[in-house]
Design a protein around this motif. Structure first.
Motif, PDB file in Angstrom:
ATOM      1  N   GLU A 137       3.418  11.303  -4.142  1.00 29.46           N
ATOM      2  CA  GLU A 137       2.825   9.981  -4.272  1.00 29.46           C
ATOM      3  C   GLU A 137       3.900   8.917  -4.493  1.00 29.46           C
ATOM      4  O   GLU A 137       4.813   9.108  -5.284  1.00 29.46           O
ATOM      5  CB  GLU A 137       1.837   9.977  -5.451  1.00 29.46           C
ATOM      6  N   TYR A 175      -8.405   7.840  -6.850  1.00 26.59           N
ATOM      7  CA  TYR A 175      -9.104   6.945  -5.939  1.00 26.59           C
ATOM      8  C   TYR A 175     -10.568   7.347  -5.967  1.00 26.59           C
ATOM      9  O   TYR A 175     -10.903   8.497  -6.222  1.00 26.59           O
ATOM     10  CB  TYR A 175      -8.534   7.048  -4.519  1.00 26.59           C
ATOM     11  N   ILE A 223      -9.312  -0.176  -0.951  1.00 27.32           N
ATOM     12  CA  ILE A 223      -8.218   0.171  -0.044  1.00 27.32           C
ATOM     13  C   ILE A 223      -8.724   0.466   1.366  1.00 27.32           C
ATOM     14  O   ILE A 223      -7.959   0.432   2.318  1.00 27.32           O
ATOM     15  CB  ILE A 223      -7.359   1.343  -0.571  1.00 27.32           C
ATOM     16  N   ARG A 228      -9.340   1.861  -5.755  1.00 24.42           N
ATOM     17  CA  ARG A 228      -8.614   2.346  -6.926  1.00 24.42           C
ATOM     18  C   ARG A 228      -9.563   2.199  -8.114  1.00 24.42           C
ATOM     19  O   ARG A 228     -10.571   1.503  -8.014  1.00 24.42           O
ATOM     20  CB  ARG A 228      -7.365   1.488  -7.147  1.00 24.42           C
ATOM     21  N   GLN A 281      -2.165   6.151   0.013  1.00 27.78           N
ATOM     22  CA  GLN A 281      -3.297   5.308   0.389  1.00 27.78           C
ATOM     23  C   GLN A 281      -3.420   5.252   1.910  1.00 27.78           C
ATOM     24  O   GLN A 281      -4.519   5.360   2.448  1.00 27.78           O
ATOM     25  CB  GLN A 281      -3.151   3.911  -0.196  1.00 27.78           C
ATOM     26  N   MET A 290       0.843  -1.168   0.000  1.00 29.02           N
ATOM     27  CA  MET A 290       0.000   0.000   0.000  1.00 29.02           C
ATOM     28  C   MET A 290       0.898   1.245   0.000  1.00 29.02           C
ATOM     29  O   MET A 290       1.871   1.306   0.738  1.00 29.02           O
ATOM     30  CB  MET A 290      -0.902  -0.051   1.233  1.00 29.02           C
ATOM     31  N   VAL A 345       2.492   2.841  -6.927  1.00 27.33           N
ATOM     32  CA  VAL A 345       1.500   1.860  -6.489  1.00 27.33           C
ATOM     33  C   VAL A 345       1.955   0.475  -6.877  1.00 27.33           C
ATOM     34  O   VAL A 345       2.504   0.238  -7.890  1.00 27.33           O
ATOM     35  CB  VAL A 345       0.126   2.181  -7.106  1.00 27.33           C
TER      36      VAL A 345
END
Length: 135
Positions: A132, A97, A36, A30, A5, A1, A135
């Motif tokens: 960020e 998201y 999540i 997502r 997130q 994660m 992912v």
């Protein structure tokens, strides 16, 4: 994660009390349907809601392109005045998201929707300066 997130989850858990527990439940996914976070009570239907909700979200986004709509903030509403599904997106860097709110037995769904938009803004502000992770 990813860190974002985890920060989304942290922000949700800090602010979820602004919603009456009996009236609103949430799922955050997502765009591919991977959940999540959720406070959804019906765990058996949670994955189904994530997958179908994201399919509905992607379909609505494609339909919106026909109208020329280019906003980075999107909203999807499905249901009636007392119960339904409301969804909005959060953009963090290049990642998106989706927050789904399932509301039931509410006297004022417009107020819940306004609170969800405020929650989205709180989360985006909270994440604005955070880089960020992949992912």
């Amino acid at each position: 994660m990813s860190n974002n997130q985890l920060r989304i989850i942290e922000g949700l858990e800090k602010n979820i009390s602004m919603f009456p527990e009996k009236e609103a439940q949430f799922v955050v996914t997502r765009p591919d349907g991977i959940m999540i976070w959720s406070n959804f009570k019906d765990k058996k239907r949670l994955q189904e809601l994530s997958a179908l909700g994201c399919g509905l979200w992607q379909s609505a986004r494609q339909m919106a392109k026909f109208s020329g709509q280019r906003s980075t903030v999107n909203v999807l509403s499905f249901g009636g005045s007392a119960e339904g599904l409301y969804a909005t997106n959060i953009k963090v860097s290049e990642h998106e998201y989706i927050i789904f709110m399932n509301y039931k037995k509410t006297l004022n769904p417009a107020k819940l929707k306004l609170k969800l938009r405020a929650l989205r803004q709180l989360l985006e502000d909270f994440l604005f300066f955070v880089k960020e992770d992949e992912v």
